[in-house]
Scaffold this active site. Structure first.
Site, PDB file in Angstrom:
ATOM      1  N   HIS A 163      25.753  20.900  41.095  1.00 59.77           N
ATOM      2  CA  HIS A 163      24.668  21.870  40.863  1.00 59.77           C
ATOM      3  C   HIS A 163      24.736  23.034  41.847  1.00 59.77           C
ATOM      4  CE1 HIS A 163      22.880  18.523  38.556  1.00 59.77           C
ATOM      5  NE2 HIS A 163      23.218  17.791  39.603  1.00 59.77           N
ATOM      6  N   SER A 284      36.956  49.885  46.165  1.00 62.82           N
ATOM      7  CA  SER A 284      35.955  50.583  45.373  1.00 62.82           C
ATOM      8  C   SER A 284      36.147  52.082  45.574  1.00 62.82           C
ATOM      9  CB  SER A 284      34.574  50.153  45.843  1.00 62.82           C
ATOM     10  OG  SER A 284      33.629  51.160  45.528  1.00 62.82           O
ATOM     11  N   LYS A 290      34.769  47.768  50.538  1.00 60.83           N
ATOM     12  CA  LYS A 290      34.992  46.724  49.529  1.00 60.83           C
ATOM     13  C   LYS A 290      36.437  46.286  49.388  1.00 60.83           C
ATOM     14  CE  LYS A 290      32.290  45.385  46.773  1.00 60.83           C
ATOM     15  NZ  LYS A 290      31.518  46.033  45.728  1.00 60.83           N
ATOM     16  N   GLU A 297      38.698  37.918  38.574  1.00 61.88           N
ATOM     17  CA  GLU A 297      37.626  38.411  37.695  1.00 61.88           C
ATOM     18  C   GLU A 297      38.161  38.774  36.318  1.00 61.88           C
ATOM     19  OE1 GLU A 297      34.990  41.443  39.473  1.00 61.88           O
ATOM     20  OE2 GLU A 297      35.726  40.718  41.384  1.00 61.88           O
TER      21      GLU A 297
END
Ligand code: ARG
Length: 465
Positions: A163, A284, A290, A297
């Site tokens: 969880h 970025s 970044k 992804e």
């Protein structure tokens, strides 16, 4: 217009009294995507021609002419000089037309006892068999990369989650080996699917078979098929083998996607368990700080399209009456894209796995938070005679106390611990350590470093086969 019409309609010209519009031509053509079947199409034609000659359906001279012509066409395609014509609809008619240009009547005899229906079904099977073999190698390489990393981290401890809450400590090697198992089953699924891919449709002709005295076993043998398809109607029409492949592929991507999700989380500065080499990340355009895990992804995103291709093929098939219908021409783009997506993804993941830096200190710090050894304390009490449910309750009280004190179980004094159960002795501290916790799960499939090493040996032996 009429010149184009006569080209396009050569295969069936006499039947038609008006040309198709350019739009219809473009709509029905497949050459711009099925030309990638050219190599297997030529392979299939060579085997078919050899059989025709052996059965004395065409002459030996025709066979030599066909072989020479197809050889030249293969070269033209390889060097990029072959002229693909939309007017000739698909890969099969393009090659056949060029063959006839090159060798005359022999080229026109090649299609004896054959139809594009059994031809294309054969081509896709040959193509897919090759793709499966290549993907199998790539899956093996990814498993090897993960096993190598698992070996370096057989003793590295991180929190295991259920969880998304800290559950129990596990070794990082063990965690990685979970994916090695998934990709192992994916490999089995591909091998199983290959058995049903590797059957020969040729000989089914358009749908009912042919009146020529063909030898299908010979063609099967020449093309390396395990056996022939035993029903001509089924042979030309069903694409279940491609659907099965896409299902196996969707599962590969599902596993890739689960792993991607973890890589993204682990690389988040909030977690910081790993770093992924710069060559797999991008920055970025606006935020200079970044470093984004683009590869995992994107892989997670591409899983959607592969799953989509599976749905596409299932839907394509479901309404089709026997036998061949043009619907089936739509099987190729999803299939090709599935193979391409998987090929690139598996390759990049194996490379990326070799570019992961593990941060054991961050993993350890996380495992020390969240009472990961609470179950070990309960098990300890059970071994001292307390029924498990009572032990569970006693430990719940201890954890509650730690939450209030903002400390770990191992930070409590023996006296404090004894308040929750008089059965607790000095030896509890060994049990509450992360190392003690993982080492105690020492059975097949458990997280103990010893078991991780045994599991690695087992997988290595599998991969060496
Ligand atoms: N391009 C077609 C396909 O991909 C080849 C078979 C065409 N057969 C036919 N009867 N029109 O399925």
């Amino acid at each position: 217009m009429t010149a184009q019409f006569s080209k396009k309609s050569e295969a069936w010209s006499a039947r038609f009294s008006e040309p198709v519009s350019d739009l219809v031509k473009r709509y029905t053509a497949s050459v711009f995507f099925d030309k990638r079947l050219a190599e297997v199409d030529i392979q299939g034609s060579l085997a078919h021609a050899q059989m025709l000659a052996q059965q004395q359906i065409i002459s030996g001279e025709d066979l030599s002419a066909i072989r020479g012509g197809l050889q030249q066409i293969g070269n033209e395609i390889a060097e990029g000089s072959f002229e693909w014509l939309l007017d000739l609809e698909d890969v099969h008619l393009n090659i056949e037309k060029r063959l006839t240009e090159l060798v005359g009547d022999a080229g026109k005899r090649l299609h004896t006892g054959r139809s594009r229906n059994d031809q294309v079904a054969t081509d896709i099977r040959l193509y897919l068999r090759g793709a499966i073999d290549e993907l199998t190698i790539l899956l093996g390489d990814l498993r090897l990369a993960l096993v190598d990393l698992a070996e370096q981290h057989a003793d590295t401890i991180l929190p295991g989650f259920t969880h998304m809450q800290v559950a129990q400590p596990v070794t990082f090697g063990h965690h990685l080996l979970a994916y090695v198992e998934m990709f192992g089953r994916d490999t089995e699924r591909l091998a199983d699917c290959r058995k049903r891919v590797n059957r020969l449709p040729l000989g089914a002709a358009a749908l009912a078979g042919t009146t020529f005295p063909i030898d299908r076993e010979l063609v099967a043998q020449l093309l390396g098929f395990d056996e022939v398809c035993f029903n001509s109607l089924d042979a030309v029409s069903d694409r279940d083998f491609a659907i099965e492949f896409c299902a196996a592929a969707a599962l590969v991507m599902t596993h890739i996607s689960r792993m991607s999700e973890e890589l993204v989380i682990w690389m988040s500065p909030r977690v910081g368990f790993i770093d992924i080499a710069d060559r797999f990340c991008t920055g970025s355009s606006i935020m200079p700080q970044k470093k984004n895990p683009d590869v995992p992804e994107l892989a997670r995103g591409k899983t959607g399209r592969v799953t989509g291709h599976l749905m596409c093929l299932l839907t394509l098939m479901k309404g089709q009456p026997l036998a061949y219908n043009k619907d089936n021409q739509e099987d190729k783009e999803p299939l090709f894209d599935t193979v391409d997506t998987l090929t690139d993804t598996l390759r990049i993941f194996a490379d990326m796995a070799r570019g992961i830096t593990v941060k054991p200190a961050a993993m350890r710090a996380a495992a020390l938070q969240g009472y990961a050894t609470a179950t070990d304390l309960a098990d300890y009490l059970v071994k001292k005679g307390l029924p498990f449910r009572d032990a569970h309750e006693a430990v719940a009280h201890a954890v509650r106390c730690c939450v209030d004190k903002e400390c770990d179980l191992a930070d409590l004094t023996l006296e404090q611990l004894k308040a929750f159960s008089p059965l607790i002795e000095e030896d509890i501290y060994a049990v509450l350590t992360l190392e003690g916790s993982v080492a105690a799960r020492d059975h097949v499939g458990g997280t103990a470093p010893r078991q991780v090493r045994l599991a690695i040996a087992r997988v290595r032996a599998q991969l060496a086969r």
